[in-house]
Design an enzyme around this catalytic site. Sequence first.
Site, PDB file in Angstrom:
ATOM      1  N   GLU A  47      23.032   0.060  10.602  1.00  0.00           N
ATOM      2  CA  GLU A  47      21.680  -0.463  10.455  1.00  0.00           C
ATOM      3  C   GLU A  47      20.772   0.681   9.999  1.00  0.00           C
ATOM      4  O   GLU A  47      20.988   1.850  10.382  1.00  0.00           O
ATOM      5  CB  GLU A  47      21.199  -0.961  11.828  1.00  0.00           C
ATOM      6  CG  GLU A  47      19.720  -1.268  11.950  1.00  0.00           C
ATOM      7  CD  GLU A  47      19.266  -1.444  13.406  1.00  0.00           C
ATOM      8  OE1 GLU A  47      19.786  -0.757  14.300  1.00  0.00           O
ATOM      9  OE2 GLU A  47      18.407  -2.317  13.624  1.00  0.00           O
ATOM     10  N   ASN A 110      14.087  -5.934   8.617  1.00  0.00           N
ATOM     11  CA  ASN A 110      15.221  -5.062   8.912  1.00  0.00           C
ATOM     12  C   ASN A 110      16.424  -5.780   8.310  1.00  0.00           C
ATOM     13  O   ASN A 110      16.831  -6.824   8.832  1.00  0.00           O
ATOM     14  CB  ASN A 110      15.360  -4.892  10.437  1.00  0.00           C
ATOM     15  CG  ASN A 110      16.413  -3.864  10.813  1.00  0.00           C
ATOM     16  OD1 ASN A 110      17.272  -3.527   9.993  1.00  0.00           O
ATOM     17  ND2 ASN A 110      16.352  -3.380  12.032  1.00  0.00           N
ATOM     18  N   LYS A 127      17.341  -9.264   9.918  1.00  0.00           N
ATOM     19  CA  LYS A 127      17.552  -9.245  11.372  1.00  0.00           C
ATOM     20  C   LYS A 127      16.663 -10.262  12.102  1.00  0.00           C
ATOM     21  O   LYS A 127      15.441 -10.289  11.907  1.00  0.00           O
ATOM     22  CB  LYS A 127      17.266  -7.829  11.901  1.00  0.00           C
ATOM     23  CG  LYS A 127      17.587  -7.628  13.379  1.00  0.00           C
ATOM     24  CD  LYS A 127      17.412  -6.171  13.742  1.00  0.00           C
ATOM     25  CE  LYS A 127      17.782  -5.893  15.190  1.00  0.00           C
ATOM     26  NZ  LYS A 127      17.624  -4.425  15.501  1.00  0.00           N
ATOM     27  N   GLU A 146      10.371  -2.178  16.870  1.00  0.00           N
ATOM     28  CA  GLU A 146      10.836  -3.097  15.834  1.00  0.00           C
ATOM     29  C   GLU A 146       9.949  -4.330  15.733  1.00  0.00           C
ATOM     30  O   GLU A 146       9.769  -4.858  14.631  1.00  0.00           O
ATOM     31  CB  GLU A 146      12.287  -3.513  16.105  1.00  0.00           C
ATOM     32  CG  GLU A 146      13.281  -2.377  15.911  1.00  0.00           C
ATOM     33  CD  GLU A 146      14.703  -2.872  15.827  1.00  0.00           C
ATOM     34  OE1 GLU A 146      15.498  -2.503  16.706  1.00  0.00           O
ATOM     35  OE2 GLU A 146      15.034  -3.621  14.897  1.00  0.00           O
ATOM     36  N   CYS A 172      22.557  -4.983  14.734  1.00  0.00           N
ATOM     37  CA  CYS A 172      22.283  -4.364  16.017  1.00  0.00           C
ATOM     38  C   CYS A 172      22.078  -5.319  17.185  1.00  0.00           C
ATOM     39  O   CYS A 172      23.039  -5.875  17.688  1.00  0.00           O
ATOM     40  CB  CYS A 172      21.116  -3.401  15.885  1.00  0.00           C
ATOM     41  SG  CYS A 172      21.209  -2.139  17.156  1.00  0.00           S
ATOM     42  N   ASN A 197      21.865   0.880  15.668  1.00  0.00           N
ATOM     43  CA  ASN A 197      21.287   2.116  16.209  1.00  0.00           C
ATOM     44  C   ASN A 197      21.011   1.809  17.671  1.00  0.00           C
ATOM     45  O   ASN A 197      20.058   1.056  17.960  1.00  0.00           O
ATOM     46  CB  ASN A 197      19.949   2.453  15.534  1.00  0.00           C
ATOM     47  CG  ASN A 197      20.092   3.020  14.139  1.00  0.00           C
ATOM     48  OD1 ASN A 197      19.869   4.199  13.930  1.00  0.00           O
ATOM     49  ND2 ASN A 197      20.431   2.196  13.157  1.00  0.00           N
TER      50      ASN A 197
HETATM   51  N1  ING Z   1      18.914  -1.315  19.243  1.00  0.00           N
HETATM   52  C1  ING Z   1      19.362  -1.644  20.528  1.00  0.00           C
HETATM   53  C2  ING Z   1      20.496  -2.642  20.578  1.00  0.00           C
HETATM   54  O1  ING Z   1      20.353  -3.832  20.792  1.00  0.00           O
HETATM   55  C3  ING Z   1      18.796  -2.015  22.819  1.00  0.00           C
HETATM   56  C4  ING Z   1      18.236  -2.055  21.432  1.00  0.00           C
HETATM   57  C5  ING Z   1      19.224  -0.808  23.375  1.00  0.00           C
HETATM   58  C6  ING Z   1      18.928  -3.173  23.535  1.00  0.00           C
HETATM   59  C7  ING Z   1      19.755  -0.775  24.664  1.00  0.00           C
HETATM   60  C8  ING Z   1      19.467  -3.170  24.832  1.00  0.00           C
HETATM   61  C9  ING Z   1      19.879  -1.972  25.387  1.00  0.00           C
HETATM   62  O2  ING Z   1      21.623  -2.147  20.472  1.00  0.00           O
HETATM   63  C10 ING Z   1      18.565  -2.096  18.179  1.00  0.00           C
HETATM   64  N2  ING Z   1      18.177  -1.451  17.062  1.00  0.00           N
HETATM   65  O3  ING Z   1      18.579  -3.309  18.225  1.00  0.00           O
END
Ligand code: ING
Length: 311
Positions: A47, A110, A127, A146, A172, A197
């Site tokens: 991503e 995104n 996204k 985001e 993601c 990410n």
């Molecule tokens: N990043 C993360 C993901 O869903 C996140 C956001 C991090 C959600 C940790 C829950 C726990 O992997 C993105 N860019 O969506």
Amino acid sequence: MSRIITVGAAQLGPIAREATRSAVVARLIALIEQAARHGCDLVVFPELALTTFFPRWYLADQVEVDSFFERQMPGPETGALFDAARRLGVGFYLGYAELAEEGGRTRHFNTAILVDKRGEIVGKYRKIHLPGHAEHEPWRRFQHLEKRYFETGNLGFPVFRAFGGVLGMAICNDRRWPETYRVMGLQDVEMVLIGYNTPVHNPPAPEHDDLSQFHNQLVMQSGAYQNACWVVGVAKAGLEEGVEQIGNSIIVAPSGEIVGRCTTLGDELAIARCDLDLGLSYKRSVFDFARHREPQAYRMIVDRKGATPPP
Ligand code: ING
């Protein structure tokens, strides 16, 4: 007859805030060239693979925000990637920040695209599940804006006939939601490509941090098995501008088994020969949707008593 796609999960290490597009594109081309040497048909990048993960900062200046977006794809600095794909006969999935003029206004998404071996764009996805928040929240060790910088994707979860099969894309956070896989599963998807990410630390729920690797695998393995498809998940990994991001890029078979994995936190290619026909034995038995799903019986029964967990 087996229909094999040799897939390269092209994980990226950190991308610095100041990194130029050309410097990043050079890294992507090096991975595509390595993939070609190993007979890959398709390479999957993360991503937002052209820039650092900029939603980790509150940026007040829209000009600075827009500097992380692509107004053209391919554009002057990304065309070399498409040329390499064409020259080497290797297609790719690329995640990037898309700035589009649509319906008379400027839109920010995104986005991920699917490019075939001729270097042509054969699919686009924007996204849908945008995690994080829209306003500056200074209590956080880092932001996750985001919901501020992107609009919710408006293309649904399409699938595309390419590379001899039916391929779909997600980005993601989408990978954490069963709907993502099922909407494509109901369109007979055979391989879902996902860049991510993912910080190790999730500020609103630090108690989950130790499970970040487990949850990353859990959601993609279950999505693959429950929809009888391959899932390729590829990280932007490592310590990027002070934030530790998980790696653990994986290639998951329709059985739910992990058949390829990156083991570093840098630029790394993990390769697997993916037989699309392996999904058929699940689509024709356990997950024969036509015979075994009961959409007429599925009803949302939500009442105040039932919906709220007990105190
Ligand atoms: N990043 C993360 C993901 O869903 C996140 C956001 C991090 C959600 C940790 C829950 C726990 O992997 C993105 N860019 O969506």
